[in-house]
Design an enzyme around this catalytic site. Structure first.
Site, PDB file in Angstrom:
ATOM      1  N   HIS A  35       0.838  -1.210   0.000  1.00 28.20           N
ATOM      2  CA  HIS A  35       0.000   0.000   0.000  1.00 28.20           C
ATOM      3  C   HIS A  35       0.874   1.261   0.000  1.00 28.20           C
ATOM      4  O   HIS A  35       0.531   2.259  -0.618  1.00 28.20           O
ATOM      5  CB  HIS A  35      -0.913   0.027   1.232  1.00 28.20           C
ATOM      6  CG  HIS A  35      -1.931  -1.067   1.263  1.00 28.20           C
ATOM      7  ND1 HIS A  35      -1.853  -2.135   2.131  1.00 28.20           N
ATOM      8  CD2 HIS A  35      -3.047  -1.278   0.522  1.00 28.20           C
ATOM      9  CE1 HIS A  35      -2.874  -2.942   1.936  1.00 28.20           C
ATOM     10  NE2 HIS A  35      -3.627  -2.451   0.971  1.00 28.20           N
ATOM     11  N   ASP A 149      -3.693  -7.460  -7.428  1.00 26.28           N
ATOM     12  CA  ASP A 149      -5.067  -7.877  -7.751  1.00 26.28           C
ATOM     13  C   ASP A 149      -5.287  -7.564  -9.225  1.00 26.28           C
ATOM     14  O   ASP A 149      -6.012  -6.629  -9.585  1.00 26.28           O
ATOM     15  CB  ASP A 149      -6.058  -7.125  -6.861  1.00 26.28           C
ATOM     16  CG  ASP A 149      -5.855  -7.452  -5.401  1.00 26.28           C
ATOM     17  OD1 ASP A 149      -6.045  -8.608  -5.024  1.00 26.28           O
ATOM     18  OD2 ASP A 149      -5.452  -6.552  -4.645  1.00 26.28           O
ATOM     19  N   GLN A 152      -8.810  -7.592 -10.722  1.00 25.61           N
ATOM     20  CA  GLN A 152      -9.541  -6.414 -10.227  1.00 25.61           C
ATOM     21  C   GLN A 152      -9.119  -5.172 -11.009  1.00 25.61           C
ATOM     22  O   GLN A 152      -9.963  -4.394 -11.465  1.00 25.61           O
ATOM     23  CB  GLN A 152      -9.235  -6.248  -8.734  1.00 25.61           C
ATOM     24  CG  GLN A 152      -9.637  -4.905  -8.150  1.00 25.61           C
ATOM     25  CD  GLN A 152      -9.414  -4.826  -6.657  1.00 25.61           C
ATOM     26  OE1 GLN A 152     -10.131  -5.443  -5.894  1.00 25.61           O
ATOM     27  NE2 GLN A 152      -8.433  -4.056  -6.213  1.00 25.61           N
ATOM     28  N   VAL A 175       4.535  -5.439  -4.773  1.00 29.44           N
ATOM     29  CA  VAL A 175       5.701  -5.392  -3.874  1.00 29.44           C
ATOM     30  C   VAL A 175       5.836  -6.767  -3.223  1.00 29.44           C
ATOM     31  O   VAL A 175       4.837  -7.376  -2.819  1.00 29.44           O
ATOM     32  CB  VAL A 175       5.516  -4.297  -2.802  1.00 29.44           C
ATOM     33  CG1 VAL A 175       6.702  -4.283  -1.845  1.00 29.44           C
ATOM     34  CG2 VAL A 175       5.362  -2.932  -3.462  1.00 29.44           C
TER      35      VAL A 175
HETATM   36  O1  PAF Z   1      -8.186  -4.075  -3.355  1.00 34.30           O
HETATM   37  C1  PAF Z   1      -8.883  -3.792  -2.356  1.00 34.30           C
HETATM   38  O2  PAF Z   1      -8.384  -3.594  -1.247  1.00 34.30           O
HETATM   39  C2  PAF Z   1     -10.392  -3.719  -2.490  1.00 34.30           C
HETATM   40  O3  PAF Z   1     -10.875  -4.674  -3.387  1.00 34.30           O
HETATM   41  C3  PAF Z   1     -10.895  -2.314  -2.879  1.00 34.30           C
HETATM   42  C4  PAF Z   1     -10.386  -1.888  -4.250  1.00 34.30           C
HETATM   43  C5  PAF Z   1     -10.435  -1.316  -1.830  1.00 34.30           C
HETATM   44  C6  PAF Z   1     -12.425  -2.293  -2.919  1.00 34.30           C
HETATM   45  O4  PAF Z   1     -12.962  -2.620  -1.684  1.00 34.30           O
END
Ligand code: PAF
Length: 287
Positions: A35, A149, A152, A175
């Site tokens: 993050h 992800d 996603q 990472v």
């Molecule tokens: O990747 C994540 O942490 C979640 O899927 C997100 C994009 C914050 C949506 O809840």
């Protein structure tokens, strides 16, 4: 200084007069160095950075880990402060879903039913619905997501294109720990022994990428990856291992591709992926 916003009213009052561009990083908290890389990228992209922290109930199935998902707000705020994030939006469930679960949701289409979607029905409806909702509330110039992800990220890019959303999506490479394990909030569920088994996932992807780069083709790359995973010899159980093109369509014969895998390690489901370059087949001496 990091200002924590809890309500739509606080958000609106803060964002309306914002004198510059805004980049957002959407998270479910339990922030780690992966993050931090997203937050650093966001800082490079805009004048202001806002991180969201919300464990989105819509994207958890009935038997999944919604209740035990790590909630570490104080530590997360420290990470945001250290990363120079100006705003954190951390709404309650009632604030974000005032009418209960939304009746109308984003349909991710057929890609939403494959790979992660095959094992986690409804997962991508839940993800895309909350991402669209947050984009509408925050109106950022840029939204930053991790390649960890990958499906996603691909679906979010597709939603932005298909629904004409006015935001730039920026992807950030995964990472990893020095031994190759992709950082994930769910890694904290792993025992020391399970963590060793979890390494098979990144080892498999590396072996696949190496074979692809050596001109062994898609089949050779997948075979190398399966061998390196060593199903049955570790505590990890593969859910899927696939090679696709970068948009998650069928794998090309040569050129850029993506290898993606998911595995169960004990009660924890982990995912990982790598970019792969399928080199032309190596010439043999008989040719
Ligand atoms: O990747 C994540 O942490 C979640 O899927 C997100 C994009 C914050 C949506 O809840």
């Amino acid at each position: 200084m990091t200002t924590v916003l809890r309500t739509r009213a606080e958000l609106a009052a803060t964002l309306a007069p914002l004198p510059g561009s805004l980049a957002v990083v959407m998270t479910m908290g339990a922030l780690h160095s992966g993050h931090e890389a997203l937050l650093r990228t966001a800082r490079e992209q805009a004048d202001f950075v806002l991180a969201t922290i919300f464990v989105n109930p819509l994207q958890f199935g009935p038997n999944e880990d919604f209740d035990r998902y790590p909630r570490t707000l104080d530590a997360d705020l420290e990470v945001c402060r250290a990363a120079g994030v100006q705003y954190v939006f951390a709404p309650s469930r009632e604030e974000l879903y005032p009418d209960g679960e939304p009746m109308v949701r984003v349909d991710p289409g057929s890609l939403g039913e494959e790979l992660e979607g095959a094992s986690r029905p409804g997962f991508f409806d839940g993800v895309l619905t909350v991402v669209l909702k947050l984009l509408n509330l925050l109106r950022p110039d840029v939204a930053v997501f991790g390649e960890k992800d990958y499906q996603q990220l691909t679906l979010i890019r597709r939603m932005v294109r298909d629904l004409e959303l006015d935001v730039e999506i920026v992807g950030v490479p995964t990472v990893r720990e020095p031994d190759g394990l992709a950082l994930s909030s769910r890694n904290r569920y792993l025992s020391a022994e399970e963590r060793l088994s979890a390494l098979r996932l990144s080892a498999a992807l590396r072996a696949g990428a190496t074979a692809a780069g050596a001109g062994r083709g898609a089949d050779g790359a997948l075979a190398a990856a399966y061998r390196a995973f060593g199903e049955g010899t570790t505590g990890a159980k593969l859910d899927y291992l696939v090679l696709t093109d970068p948009q998650l369509g069928p794998a090309p014969v040569t050129g850029p591709a993506r290898m993606l895998a998911a595995a169960w390690v004990g009660g924890t489901r982990l995912i990982d992926n790598l970019p792969v370059e399928l080199a032309p087949a190596a010439r043999t001496t008989e040719e």
